[in-house]
Design an enzyme around this catalytic site. Structure first.
Site, mmCIF file in Angstrom:
data_model
loop_
_atom_site.group_PDB
_atom_site.id
_atom_site.type_symbol
_atom_site.label_atom_id
_atom_site.label_comp_id
_atom_site.label_asym_id
_atom_site.label_seq_id
_atom_site.Cartn_x
_atom_site.Cartn_y
_atom_site.Cartn_z
ATOM 1 N N GLU A 1 0.826 -1.208 0.000
ATOM 2 C CA GLU A 1 0.000 0.000 0.000
ATOM 3 C C GLU A 1 0.865 1.264 0.000
ATOM 4 O O GLU A 1 0.560 2.242 -0.669
ATOM 5 C CB GLU A 1 -0.937 0.026 1.222
ATOM 6 C CG GLU A 1 -2.016 -1.054 1.213
ATOM 7 C CD GLU A 1 -3.076 -0.855 0.123
ATOM 8 O OE1 GLU A 1 -3.083 0.196 -0.536
ATOM 9 O OE2 GLU A 1 -3.885 -1.790 -0.064
ATOM 10 N N ARG B 1 0.728 3.871 -3.110
ATOM 11 C CA ARG B 1 0.114 5.185 -2.848
ATOM 12 C C ARG B 1 1.164 6.262 -2.622
ATOM 13 O O ARG B 1 1.055 7.366 -3.165
ATOM 14 C CB ARG B 1 -0.798 5.110 -1.624
ATOM 15 C CG ARG B 1 -1.932 4.104 -1.800
ATOM 16 C CD ARG B 1 -2.997 4.286 -0.748
ATOM 17 N NE ARG B 1 -3.811 3.101 -0.594
ATOM 18 C CZ ARG B 1 -5.101 3.109 -0.270
ATOM 19 N NH1 ARG B 1 -5.722 4.240 -0.069
ATOM 20 N NH2 ARG B 1 -5.772 1.987 -0.118
ATOM 21 N N ASP C 1 -4.928 -9.506 -9.178
ATOM 22 C CA ASP C 1 -5.171 -8.476 -10.203
ATOM 23 C C ASP C 1 -3.943 -7.763 -10.792
ATOM 24 O O ASP C 1 -3.524 -8.002 -11.928
ATOM 25 C CB ASP C 1 -6.200 -7.451 -9.686
ATOM 26 C CG ASP C 1 -5.944 -6.940 -8.247
ATOM 27 O OD1 ASP C 1 -4.884 -7.231 -7.701
ATOM 28 O OD2 ASP C 1 -6.817 -6.236 -7.697
ATOM 29 N N GLU D 1 -11.761 0.865 -10.626
ATOM 30 C CA GLU D 1 -11.326 -0.010 -11.723
ATOM 31 C C GLU D 1 -12.211 0.027 -12.961
ATOM 32 O O GLU D 1 -11.714 0.087 -14.092
ATOM 33 C CB GLU D 1 -11.188 -1.455 -11.215
ATOM 34 C CG GLU D 1 -9.976 -1.707 -10.328
ATOM 35 C CD GLU D 1 -10.110 -1.205 -8.886
ATOM 36 O OE1 GLU D 1 -11.212 -0.733 -8.515
ATOM 37 O OE2 GLU D 1 -9.122 -1.297 -8.129
#
Ligand code: DMJ
Length: 454
Positions: free
Chosen positions: A107, A111, A234, A346
């Site tokens: 993360e 980010r 993903d 998405e």
């Protein structure tokens, strides 16, 4: 004469369409500014805003300025220069990673590291690159596992690592950020560590070419055999393709080609992509959700427009079922199996990529539907918030940083003129941070804006 009249008519239609798009782009800008102002008012200096309670949220007790760092390039893209300058000043003057906190590597990479790097590429502000380099160094201990696949967490001050159960997405979605850091700092270690992690996952694919959704980074053994394109896997596929495009890396190109063949062969289930056992290819759950909806965009970028369009049509059906998409849907019974909507981007990202690659107005119309749904169901009087259930529309209390970094950025780009962004030379990270393989300008925000908000 007739030809001239037809040309005039076409011109008129194009002008009307452009004007409609421009109005939608302006609406998105207004919603972004409204959300940003709410963050400024109620959570300035903190990681995220809780819009219902109008209180700040810090992920680890102390702020890492996650929202300002994640949002900086959107502020620049949308032309909010004063707000971007204030965010940059806050980051330059107060952000420090010298903190005794254990953070999630994945993360913080996507980010914060990604946001700092795109911010540096867009502004040339050396302080942002120095911060990225410092953060990258503090994250490096994650790769000290027996396999080279990263541990889940690392303490930014002590380098202590923890968390052995990871997955392909968290192991394999680091290379665009770490690779760019290598390129900009001339320190190859970042690229090498992140690339090795990606390769380690690939090497552990099954005989039929698929990966599972949980792996032990110390033993290298799969602890779940569920294979799909949803959360936990993903962006592993996304980065195989994008690493090939951004760095012209031939290994990534070949890993992408082998993987996408297996994915199309075993996961495609009519107009959906479902879940199978990674070893046998045997069907498991017929489930598709908000996270899977990045896949039409990746298929399109990989050159498979036919599959991309068909899957986006399925994802849009999922969105329309309750007027906004659920986290997970059983696509055989068309019933919701996980009802939340945490403001995910998405499906909007895929619509943007398809709009850009096909020029088909249906994707602009999809964008309008997304915008109207967000306004109808997720707007509060202090920014946008998550939904606990898309069925009841009960609201949660969080505006995740990716709403500003990704959801509204892609929504704006659906409506903005193509000239706003150099699509050919920009690769978006999984958190929508634009990285460029070229030197020079990435964005050209259109000016003057018809109705600036400030
Ligand atoms: C984002 O942080 C990234 O897009 C990530 O790859 C997946 N999840 C969220 C948004 O849904």
């Amino acid at each position: 004469m007739r030809r001239a009249a037809a040309a005039l008519l076409l011109l008129l239609i194009a002008t009307t369409l452009n004007a409609a798009d421009a109005r939608l782009a302006e609406r998105v800008r207004a919603e972004f500014l409204f959300s940003w102002r709410a963050y400024e008012q109620y959570a300035w200096g903190h990681d995220e805003l809780r819009p219902l309670s109008k209180t700040p949220r810090d992920w680890y007790g102390q702020s890492l300025l996650i929202t300002p760092v994640d949002s900086l390039d959107t502020l620049i893209l949308l032309g909010f220069d004063d707000e971007a300058a204030r965010a940059r000043k806050l980051i330059d003057e107060t952000l420090s990673f010298d903190k005794d906190i254990s953070v999630k590597n994945f993360e913080i990479t996507i980010r914060v590291l990604g946001g700092l790097l795109s911010g540096y590429e867009l502004t040339g502000d050396k302080r942002l690159l120095d911060l990225a380099d410092d953060l990258g160094t503090r994250l490096l201990p994650v790769f000290n596992s027996p396999t080279g696949m990263p541990y889940v967490n690392v303490n930014l001050k002590t380098g202590k690592i923890s968390g052995t159960k990871s997955n392909p997405a968290e192991v394999g979605t680091l290379l665009l950020e770490f690779g760019t850091l290598s390129k900009l700092t001339h320190k190859p270690i970042y690229y090498d560590k992140a690339k090795n992690a990606l390769v380690q996952i690939y090497r552990r694919r099954s005989k039929v070419g698929l990966v599972g959704d949980e792996i032990d980074v110390e033993t290298g053994e799969w602890t779940s055999r569920a294979s799909h394109v949803g959360g936990a896997i993903d962006s592993y596929y996304e980065y195989l393709l994008k690493c090939a495009r951004l760095f012209h890396d031939r290994d990534c190109e070949s890993m992408w080609k082998t993987s996408i063949r297996a994915v199309n062969k075993y996961l495609a289930d009519g107009p959906w992509y479902g879940e199978v056992d990674m070893e046998t290819g045997k069907r498991m759950a017929p489930e598709f959700g908000a996270l899977h909806a990045f896949f039409p965009g990746v298929l399109a970028l990989g050159g498979d427009l036919a599959r991309a369009k068909a899957l986006q049509a399925s994802a849009f059906r999922m969105w329309q079922l309750h007027g906004i998409e659920p986290e997970v849907l059983n696509y055989k019974t068309m019933t919701v199996t996980s009802p939340g909507y945490p403001l995910r981007p998405e499906i909007i990202e895929s619509a943007y990529i398809l709009r850009r690659l096909t020029n088909d107005p249906q994707y602009v119309e999809m964008g309008r539907v997304f915008l109207d749904s967000l306004v109808a169901h997720c707007r509060t009087d202090a920014g946008y918030t998550t939904l606990k259930s898309v069925v009841t529309k009960e609201k949660g209390d969080l505006m995740p940083s990716y709403f500003l970094a990704e959801t509204l950025k892609y929504l704006y780009l659906i409506f903005a003129p193509d000239s706003v962004l150099d699509f050919r030379h920009v690769i978006f990270t999984t958190e929508a941070h634009p990285l460029t393989s070229q030197r020079g300008q990435v964005f050209t925000p259109p000016r003057p804006y018809p109705s600036r908000q400030h």
